[in-house]
Design a protein around this motif. Structure first.
Motif: not given
Lengths: 79, 142, 142, 79
Positions: B34-37, B76-84, B95-99
């Protein structure tokens, strides 16, 4: 009439969320950029703006018409 | 936009790390990155009081979907969740989450970093920073 | 062990991503990267029912502290939180969380990946996988 | 008497969390490894085990004594 969406600093420069071009419509993205710099010289002082046509980045040669969704995309800064 | 193991949202309220994590968790996966900005309180020596994000929402979601598809193809990512976030965002707020979940962790790191790098490069979202003595659009001027 | 912006814990209960996130959040930081390792339900074609982690706890904490110090030195990490489970861990449960905050996001990615790579290499924790038809210590035999 | 902590598969092999050496104590890590392989030949079938002395990985030349905290570290598998 061609309608252009303005975001971020482009909205500040034009003071509007939409601007319209009523005559001598530009036929492609390059023409639109020239029109913008002529009518809003402040665009020249910005970092390079992109133009999106129908929600896709478009290069200078991309044709535009009144039925397209056209937007000025100033340098992005999300994240 | 939630489709095909990809969850993309642009939200006016507080973002939830747990929501993104729960979306990407997958029984076949060994690693989630996860990246959390968050919003910094300083930028170039000035005090930042808050931010405002403007978005070209339909195009931003389209562009983020492309980036997510690129991750599936490249890593080959399985699942992605991107919230801004959009609108007013306070100091320390997210401000942003990328999982990203992957079978192999190395590719989860690569994909997560790819998403944030590409997001900052090409997704039509604009940040206005409010300082104690004014405000400005980030990156707009040389 | 909580000291000098480094929080290291080996815990018998469910791990909390939020706890690790809250620990590393820092007003001067623009980026937080988290790695979450979960238990897979399959390994080499066999069904895994659960895991058991044995730890040499005092040495594991010492070794994790060294790894965290290396991150501060190599990647100027701001804060690190490393939580690892011990004992019985079920499928989909979190086995490990690594959270790192940095001023620059690239270094947060590098540090987080460094910690999990080093952890798997040198931290005295042993995983026993329980299958439907037996159990074995992972990595123990050629 | 020298006390050796056993973890993971080492505990399975020795059937104990601690084993003790009562006489002819090894003077260094290498000596301890030889003692282990002699008394518990199953160690030979494992991937390489390390020895920790006072909670630090120790090489073959590291001296050991009854006052040290000594542990057998089979290949780790955390995370």
């Amino acid at each position: 009439m061609m309608k252009i969406r303005c975001f971020g600093i482009a909205k500040d420069i034009t003071s509007q969320a939409f601007i319209t071009i009523d005559e001598q419509l530009p036929s492609n993205v390059e023409g639109l950029k020239l029109w913008l710099e002529k009518n809003y010289p402040q665009f020249k002082s910005l970092n390079k703006c992109m133009i999106a046509v129908n929600q896709e980045y478009a290069d200078d040669n991309t044709p535009i018409s009144t039925s397209d969704e056209i937007a000025i995309i100033p340098p992005v800064s999300g994240g | 936009m939630v489709d095909n193991n990809i969850d993309i949202q642009i939200l006016g309220d507080n973002l939830s790390i747990d929501t993104c994590y729960q979306y990407v968790i997958d029984e076949t996966c060994g690693g989630i990155v996860l990246f959390v900005g968050t919003v910094r309180n300083h930028n170039k020596g000035k005090d930042v009081t808050h931010l405002d994000f403007e978005t070209y929402e339909s195009m931003a979601i389209k562009e983020l979907s492309k980036i997510a598809d690129e991750c599936v193809e490249k890593f080959q990512s399985k699942k992605l969740s991107i919230h801004h976030r959009k609108g007013h965002v306070g100091i320390k707020d997210i401000a942003v989450i990328i999982a990203v979940s992957s079978i192999h962790r190395k590719k989860a790191f690569l994909a997560c970093e790819y998403v944030i790098d590409q997001l900052k490069e090409r997704v039509p979202i604009w940040k206005k920073e409010f300082l104690t003595d004014g405000s400005y659009w980030v990156n707009a001027r040389p």
